[in-house]
Design a protein around this motif. Sequence first.
Motif, PDB file in Angstrom:
ATOM      1  N   ILE A  20      33.846  15.488  20.960  1.00  0.00           N
ATOM      2  CA  ILE A  20      33.398  16.019  22.242  1.00  0.00           C
ATOM      3  C   ILE A  20      33.239  17.527  22.089  1.00  0.00           C
ATOM      4  O   ILE A  20      33.985  18.175  21.352  1.00  0.00           O
ATOM      5  CB  ILE A  20      34.425  15.675  23.339  1.00  0.00           C
ATOM      6  CG1 ILE A  20      34.571  14.159  23.441  1.00  0.00           C
ATOM      7  CG2 ILE A  20      34.033  16.276  24.676  1.00  0.00           C
ATOM      8  CD1 ILE A  20      35.797  13.708  24.175  1.00  0.00           C
ATOM      9  N   HIS A  21      32.268  18.098  22.792  1.00  0.00           N
ATOM     10  CA  HIS A  21      32.028  19.539  22.717  1.00  0.00           C
ATOM     11  C   HIS A  21      32.012  20.159  24.106  1.00  0.00           C
ATOM     12  O   HIS A  21      31.577  19.529  25.068  1.00  0.00           O
ATOM     13  CB  HIS A  21      30.682  19.819  22.037  1.00  0.00           C
ATOM     14  CG  HIS A  21      30.680  19.449  20.607  1.00  0.00           C
ATOM     15  ND1 HIS A  21      30.272  18.216  20.165  1.00  0.00           N
ATOM     16  CD2 HIS A  21      31.071  20.140  19.508  1.00  0.00           C
ATOM     17  CE1 HIS A  21      30.388  18.162  18.854  1.00  0.00           C
ATOM     18  NE2 HIS A  21      30.877  19.314  18.429  1.00  0.00           N
ATOM     19  N   ILE A  22      32.514  21.369  24.173  1.00  0.00           N
ATOM     20  CA  ILE A  22      32.394  22.180  25.384  1.00  0.00           C
ATOM     21  C   ILE A  22      32.003  23.594  24.950  1.00  0.00           C
ATOM     22  O   ILE A  22      32.188  23.981  23.796  1.00  0.00           O
ATOM     23  CB  ILE A  22      33.686  22.221  26.228  1.00  0.00           C
ATOM     24  CG1 ILE A  22      34.817  22.922  25.476  1.00  0.00           C
ATOM     25  CG2 ILE A  22      34.101  20.837  26.663  1.00  0.00           C
ATOM     26  CD1 ILE A  22      35.999  23.279  26.366  1.00  0.00           C
ATOM     27  N   ASN A  23      31.459  24.339  25.889  1.00  0.00           N
ATOM     28  CA  ASN A  23      31.164  25.750  25.669  1.00  0.00           C
ATOM     29  C   ASN A  23      32.084  26.556  26.564  1.00  0.00           C
ATOM     30  O   ASN A  23      32.333  26.186  27.716  1.00  0.00           O
ATOM     31  CB  ASN A  23      29.703  26.063  25.999  1.00  0.00           C
ATOM     32  CG  ASN A  23      28.769  25.389  25.030  1.00  0.00           C
ATOM     33  OD1 ASN A  23      29.013  25.372  23.831  1.00  0.00           O
ATOM     34  ND2 ASN A  23      27.703  24.811  25.535  1.00  0.00           N
ATOM     35  N   LYS A  24      32.605  27.640  26.038  1.00  0.00           N
ATOM     36  CA  LYS A  24      33.542  28.478  26.781  1.00  0.00           C
ATOM     37  C   LYS A  24      33.197  29.938  26.508  1.00  0.00           C
ATOM     38  O   LYS A  24      32.918  30.308  25.370  1.00  0.00           O
ATOM     39  CB  LYS A  24      34.966  28.157  26.321  1.00  0.00           C
ATOM     40  CG  LYS A  24      36.041  28.767  27.141  1.00  0.00           C
ATOM     41  CD  LYS A  24      37.386  28.183  26.733  1.00  0.00           C
ATOM     42  CE  LYS A  24      38.330  28.374  27.879  1.00  0.00           C
ATOM     43  NZ  LYS A  24      39.396  27.416  27.915  1.00  0.00           N
ATOM     44  N   HIS A  25      33.219  30.751  27.543  1.00  0.00           N
ATOM     45  CA  HIS A  25      32.986  32.192  27.375  1.00  0.00           C
ATOM     46  C   HIS A  25      34.305  32.902  27.115  1.00  0.00           C
ATOM     47  O   HIS A  25      35.347  32.516  27.648  1.00  0.00           O
ATOM     48  CB  HIS A  25      32.350  32.783  28.637  1.00  0.00           C
ATOM     49  CG  HIS A  25      30.952  32.318  28.858  1.00  0.00           C
ATOM     50  ND1 HIS A  25      30.643  31.263  29.670  1.00  0.00           N
ATOM     51  CD2 HIS A  25      29.787  32.763  28.346  1.00  0.00           C
ATOM     52  CE1 HIS A  25      29.341  31.080  29.662  1.00  0.00           C
ATOM     53  NE2 HIS A  25      28.799  31.971  28.870  1.00  0.00           N
ATOM     54  N   VAL A  26      34.242  33.944  26.316  1.00  0.00           N
ATOM     55  CA  VAL A  26      35.407  34.789  26.060  1.00  0.00           C
ATOM     56  C   VAL A  26      34.924  36.229  25.912  1.00  0.00           C
ATOM     57  O   VAL A  26      33.874  36.479  25.327  1.00  0.00           O
ATOM     58  CB  VAL A  26      36.201  34.310  24.806  1.00  0.00           C
ATOM     59  CG1 VAL A  26      35.369  34.342  23.558  1.00  0.00           C
ATOM     60  CG2 VAL A  26      37.476  35.105  24.630  1.00  0.00           C
ATOM     61  N   VAL A  27      35.664  37.158  26.500  1.00  0.00           N
ATOM     62  CA  VAL A  27      35.358  38.587  26.380  1.00  0.00           C
ATOM     63  C   VAL A  27      36.363  39.182  25.406  1.00  0.00           C
ATOM     64  O   VAL A  27      37.573  38.980  25.542  1.00  0.00           O
ATOM     65  CB  VAL A  27      35.441  39.299  27.751  1.00  0.00           C
ATOM     66  CG1 VAL A  27      35.238  40.791  27.600  1.00  0.00           C
ATOM     67  CG2 VAL A  27      34.412  38.710  28.711  1.00  0.00           C
ATOM     68  N   ALA A  28      35.851  39.909  24.419  1.00  0.00           N
ATOM     69  CA  ALA A  28      36.722  40.448  23.372  1.00  0.00           C
ATOM     70  C   ALA A  28      36.084  41.688  22.755  1.00  0.00           C
ATOM     71  O   ALA A  28      34.893  41.939  22.924  1.00  0.00           O
ATOM     72  CB  ALA A  28      36.957  39.391  22.306  1.00  0.00           C
ATOM     73  N   GLU A  29      36.897  42.441  22.028  1.00  0.00           N
ATOM     74  CA  GLU A  29      36.418  43.649  21.350  1.00  0.00           C
ATOM     75  C   GLU A  29      35.458  43.316  20.211  1.00  0.00           C
ATOM     76  O   GLU A  29      34.495  44.024  19.979  1.00  0.00           O
ATOM     77  CB  GLU A  29      37.603  44.443  20.782  1.00  0.00           C
ATOM     78  CG  GLU A  29      38.454  45.129  21.816  1.00  0.00           C
ATOM     79  CD  GLU A  29      37.788  46.335  22.434  1.00  0.00           C
ATOM     80  OE1 GLU A  29      36.866  46.920  21.823  1.00  0.00           O
ATOM     81  OE2 GLU A  29      38.176  46.689  23.556  1.00  0.00           O
ATOM     82  N   ASN A  30      35.761  42.225  19.469  1.00  0.00           N
ATOM     83  CA  ASN A  30      34.956  41.854  18.308  1.00  0.00           C
ATOM     84  C   ASN A  30      35.149  40.364  18.026  1.00  0.00           C
ATOM     85  O   ASN A  30      35.917  39.689  18.707  1.00  0.00           O
ATOM     86  CB  ASN A  30      35.334  42.704  17.089  1.00  0.00           C
ATOM     87  CG  ASN A  30      36.824  42.647  16.801  1.00  0.00           C
ATOM     88  OD1 ASN A  30      37.411  41.567  16.693  1.00  0.00           O
ATOM     89  ND2 ASN A  30      37.448  43.822  16.691  1.00  0.00           N
ATOM     90  N   ILE A  31      34.470  39.868  17.017  1.00  0.00           N
ATOM     91  CA  ILE A  31      34.490  38.441  16.707  1.00  0.00           C
ATOM     92  C   ILE A  31      35.895  37.950  16.334  1.00  0.00           C
ATOM     93  O   ILE A  31      36.308  36.862  16.716  1.00  0.00           O
ATOM     94  CB  ILE A  31      33.444  38.116  15.615  1.00  0.00           C
ATOM     95  CG1 ILE A  31      33.222  36.611  15.508  1.00  0.00           C
ATOM     96  CG2 ILE A  31      33.824  38.684  14.283  1.00  0.00           C
ATOM     97  CD1 ILE A  31      32.284  36.077  16.523  1.00  0.00           C
TER      98      ILE A  31
END
Length: 90
Positions: A20-31
């Motif tokens: 199963i797959h989901i997409n999720k947003h994340v805010v961060a300084e870098n990868i």
Amino acid sequence: MKLYLAHLGFYDDRYGMYEIHINKHVVAENIKDAKQKLFQDEEFKRLKMHIDGLQEVNIVNGYKILATKVEHHNENNPTYSHCDVKKLVI
């Protein structure tokens, strides 16, 4: 800060052998910071997720995306159901 879109996969016994797959947003300084934040996420850990891909989101439809911290985040992102969107006249 940068906005990342994470494509996450996991297996759930309720659905058999299918991933199963989901997409999720994340805010961060870098990868690397984005990866670390995902690994610390409670849902990520609970479902034993893995990262299938991470995309840095800088520009969408010709608009630059800027992630800035806000002190009070009482506003939720509006959500529109399939039926809501279907009713829109274009």
